[in-house]
Design an enzyme around this catalytic site. Structure first.
Site, mmCIF file in Angstrom:
data_model
loop_
_atom_site.group_PDB
_atom_site.id
_atom_site.type_symbol
_atom_site.label_atom_id
_atom_site.label_comp_id
_atom_site.label_asym_id
_atom_site.label_seq_id
_atom_site.Cartn_x
_atom_site.Cartn_y
_atom_site.Cartn_z
ATOM 1 N N SER A 88 24.018 -17.916 4.449
ATOM 2 C CA SER A 88 22.802 -17.114 4.565
ATOM 3 C C SER A 88 23.126 -15.661 4.250
ATOM 4 O O SER A 88 24.261 -15.217 4.450
ATOM 5 C CB SER A 88 22.300 -17.225 5.994
ATOM 6 N N SER A 89 22.103 -14.905 3.831
ATOM 7 C CA SER A 89 22.348 -13.493 3.540
ATOM 8 C C SER A 89 22.636 -12.685 4.809
ATOM 9 O O SER A 89 23.099 -11.553 4.726
ATOM 10 C CB SER A 89 21.155 -12.882 2.799
ATOM 11 N N LYS A 122 27.973 -18.933 10.285
ATOM 12 C CA LYS A 122 27.950 -19.119 8.829
ATOM 13 C C LYS A 122 29.199 -18.510 8.175
ATOM 14 O O LYS A 122 29.711 -19.058 7.188
ATOM 15 C CB LYS A 122 26.666 -18.503 8.245
ATOM 16 N N THR A 178 19.335 -16.226 -0.050
ATOM 17 C CA THR A 178 18.495 -15.238 0.605
ATOM 18 C C THR A 178 17.442 -15.975 1.444
ATOM 19 O O THR A 178 17.497 -17.194 1.586
ATOM 20 C CB THR A 178 17.843 -14.331 -0.464
ATOM 21 N N VAL A 183 15.296 -27.243 2.993
ATOM 22 C CA VAL A 183 16.313 -27.185 1.928
ATOM 23 C C VAL A 183 16.788 -28.584 1.548
ATOM 24 O O VAL A 183 16.889 -28.919 0.361
ATOM 25 C CB VAL A 183 17.512 -26.306 2.377
ATOM 26 N N ASP A 223 12.426 -5.269 14.261
ATOM 27 C CA ASP A 223 12.417 -5.225 12.797
ATOM 28 C C ASP A 223 13.555 -6.058 12.204
ATOM 29 O O ASP A 223 13.455 -6.559 11.091
ATOM 30 C CB ASP A 223 12.612 -3.774 12.316
ATOM 31 N N TYR A 248 24.310 -16.621 14.663
ATOM 32 C CA TYR A 248 24.098 -17.437 13.466
ATOM 33 C C TYR A 248 25.020 -16.956 12.337
ATOM 34 O O TYR A 248 25.654 -17.761 11.645
ATOM 35 C CB TYR A 248 22.626 -17.321 13.051
HETATM 36 P P1 GDP Z 1 14.988 -12.081 9.542
HETATM 37 O O1 GDP Z 1 14.907 -12.007 8.037
HETATM 38 O O2 GDP Z 1 16.221 -12.734 10.047
HETATM 39 O O3 GDP Z 1 14.776 -10.727 10.177
HETATM 40 O O4 GDP Z 1 13.855 -13.079 10.048
HETATM 41 P P2 GDP Z 1 12.251 -13.183 9.961
HETATM 42 O O5 GDP Z 1 11.844 -13.825 8.689
HETATM 43 O O6 GDP Z 1 11.831 -13.906 11.227
HETATM 44 O O7 GDP Z 1 11.677 -11.703 10.045
HETATM 45 C C1 GDP Z 1 11.657 -10.854 8.932
HETATM 46 C C2 GDP Z 1 10.843 -9.612 9.245
HETATM 47 O O8 GDP Z 1 9.447 -9.956 9.322
HETATM 48 C C3 GDP Z 1 11.190 -8.942 10.578
HETATM 49 O O9 GDP Z 1 11.151 -7.524 10.378
HETATM 50 C C4 GDP Z 1 10.042 -9.395 11.473
HETATM 51 O O10 GDP Z 1 9.795 -8.507 12.569
HETATM 52 C C5 GDP Z 1 8.882 -9.379 10.478
HETATM 53 N N1 GDP Z 1 7.694 -10.155 10.896
HETATM 54 C C6 GDP Z 1 6.420 -9.687 10.859
HETATM 55 N N2 GDP Z 1 5.578 -10.596 11.380
HETATM 56 C C7 GDP Z 1 6.321 -11.675 11.706
HETATM 57 C C8 GDP Z 1 5.994 -12.944 12.288
HETATM 58 O O11 GDP Z 1 4.845 -13.254 12.616
HETATM 59 N N3 GDP Z 1 7.045 -13.824 12.460
HETATM 60 C C9 GDP Z 1 8.317 -13.513 12.111
HETATM 61 N N4 GDP Z 1 9.276 -14.426 12.286
HETATM 62 N N5 GDP Z 1 8.651 -12.294 11.591
HETATM 63 C C10 GDP Z 1 7.666 -11.395 11.391
#
Ligand code: GDP
Length: 299
Positions: free
Chosen positions: A94-95, A127, A151, A2, A256, A123
């Site tokens: 953050s969202s 925030k 987001t 960012v 998830d 976190y």
């Molecule tokens: P969040 O938005 O705070 O939940 O953070 P993430 O971007 O790490 O994860 C978003 C979603 O993507 C969650 O449901 C994770 O389980 C899924 N996901 C699927 N594969 C991956 C992966 O390889 N890395 C991460 N970080 N998330 C994953």
């Protein structure tokens, strides 16, 4: 990611006195160091983009660090900005500040109306505190400190470390490496059903600049596209862009996280700002950037 996007935006706008520090040059958790920095540099406008950030695994694992580091960074900068008479400060949140089961899309007024998602609660608490610090310094001292809630972001200089990264950089790297190594499958976390909204970092920087120029009120502003996709669709999209021809293997042992966190961006749209980069195009650009900087991104 960012910070560098904001610097690119300011340079594009013709600004030349841009003061930056990397984390190794200035530890923002150190109160005395931050106070000295503000005393010496006396910036007029502050974009507070610095934070300890990470994906679902990092947030859930380093809970103390995500809370402590972010509280210290925000408190030190916001207090020093007040002390040295900064004209305007933009704090980025953050969202994930919104309650886990808040109605969708997320309106700014849903803040603190329910329980947070547990994987990133530390976190989110930090925030939310940042927002409240800006509000308190505005109300007690009349500081023009505003806040914006982006987001999920992606773009150049993202974190590609699979233990710490968010989903987009993780999947770009995983699909790319599987393609190069001719592997039959790629592991994707969770069930694939959560929905996420993604904004390119250059669009975020553009929105931050817009708010710095045009917005002076207390209530924070959501920044997003107002459109979301399932993790399954996201994975299929990245698979296609990278050109991986194998299968996805869903690891449901991994969390998830929040089922959905779609931003209501109607206030920002009414002010006259809208994102420019659509997801497919943004991901294609990001994959090209990954290919060009792979050595740098993957140590
Ligand atoms: P969040 O938005 O705070 O939940 O953070 P993430 O971007 O790490 O994860 C978003 C979603 O993507 C969650 O449901 C994770 O389980 C899924 N996901 C699927 N594969 C991956 C992966 O390889 N890395 C991460 N970080 N998330 C994953």
């Amino acid at each position: 990611m960012v910070g560098s996007a904001i610097v690119r935006k300011l340079q594009d706008e013709g600004y030349t006195t841009i003061i930056t520090r990397t984390s190794s040059e200035l530890d923002l958790r150190n109160q005395a160091a931050v106070a000295d920095f503000f005393d010496q540099e006396t910036p007029d406008y502050v974009f507070l983009a610095a934070a300890k950030v990470g994906g679902i695994l990092a947030n859930n694992t380093y809970r103390a660090e995500f809370l402590y580091d972010n509280l210290m960074i925000e408190s030190n900068i916001i207090h020093s900005a007040y002390k040295t008479g900064v004209k305007k400060l933009l704090f980025l949140g953050s969202s994930c500040i919104y309650p886990k089961l808040a109605p969708q899309p997320l309106k700014e007024e849903y803040l603190l109306s329910g329980y947070l998602e547990s994987t990133n609660e530390p976190y989110a608490i930090a925030k939310i505190t940042g927002i409240k610090l800006c509000d308190a310094y505005r109300s007690q001292y009349g500081c023009n400190f505003i806040s914006a809630m982006p987001t999920n972001l992606y773009g150049p200089n993202d974190n590609y470390n699979l233990q710490g990264s968010h989903v987009l950089p993780a999947l770009i790297r995983k699909f790319h490496e599987a393609k190069v190594n001719d592997e039959p499958t790629v592991e994707v976390w969770g069930t694939g059903s959560p929905m996420r909204e993604f904004l390119h970092a250059d669009d975020l920087a553009d929105a931050c600049f817009f708010l710095m120029e045009n917005y002076n009120d207390e209530l924070f502003v959501n920044i997003g596209t107002g459109e979301d996709v399932t993790i399954r669709e996201t994975a299929e999209l990245i698979k296609d862009i990278v050109g991986f021809e194998g299968e996805l293997r869903w690891n449901t042992e991994k969390p998830d996280g929040t089922p959905r966190k779609l931003m209501d961006v109607s206030r920002l749209h009414e002010m006259g700002w809208k994102h420019k980069t659509e997801l497919r195009k943004g991901l294609e650009m990001t994959y090209q950037d990954f290919l060009a900087n792979e050595v740098l991104y993957i140590e």
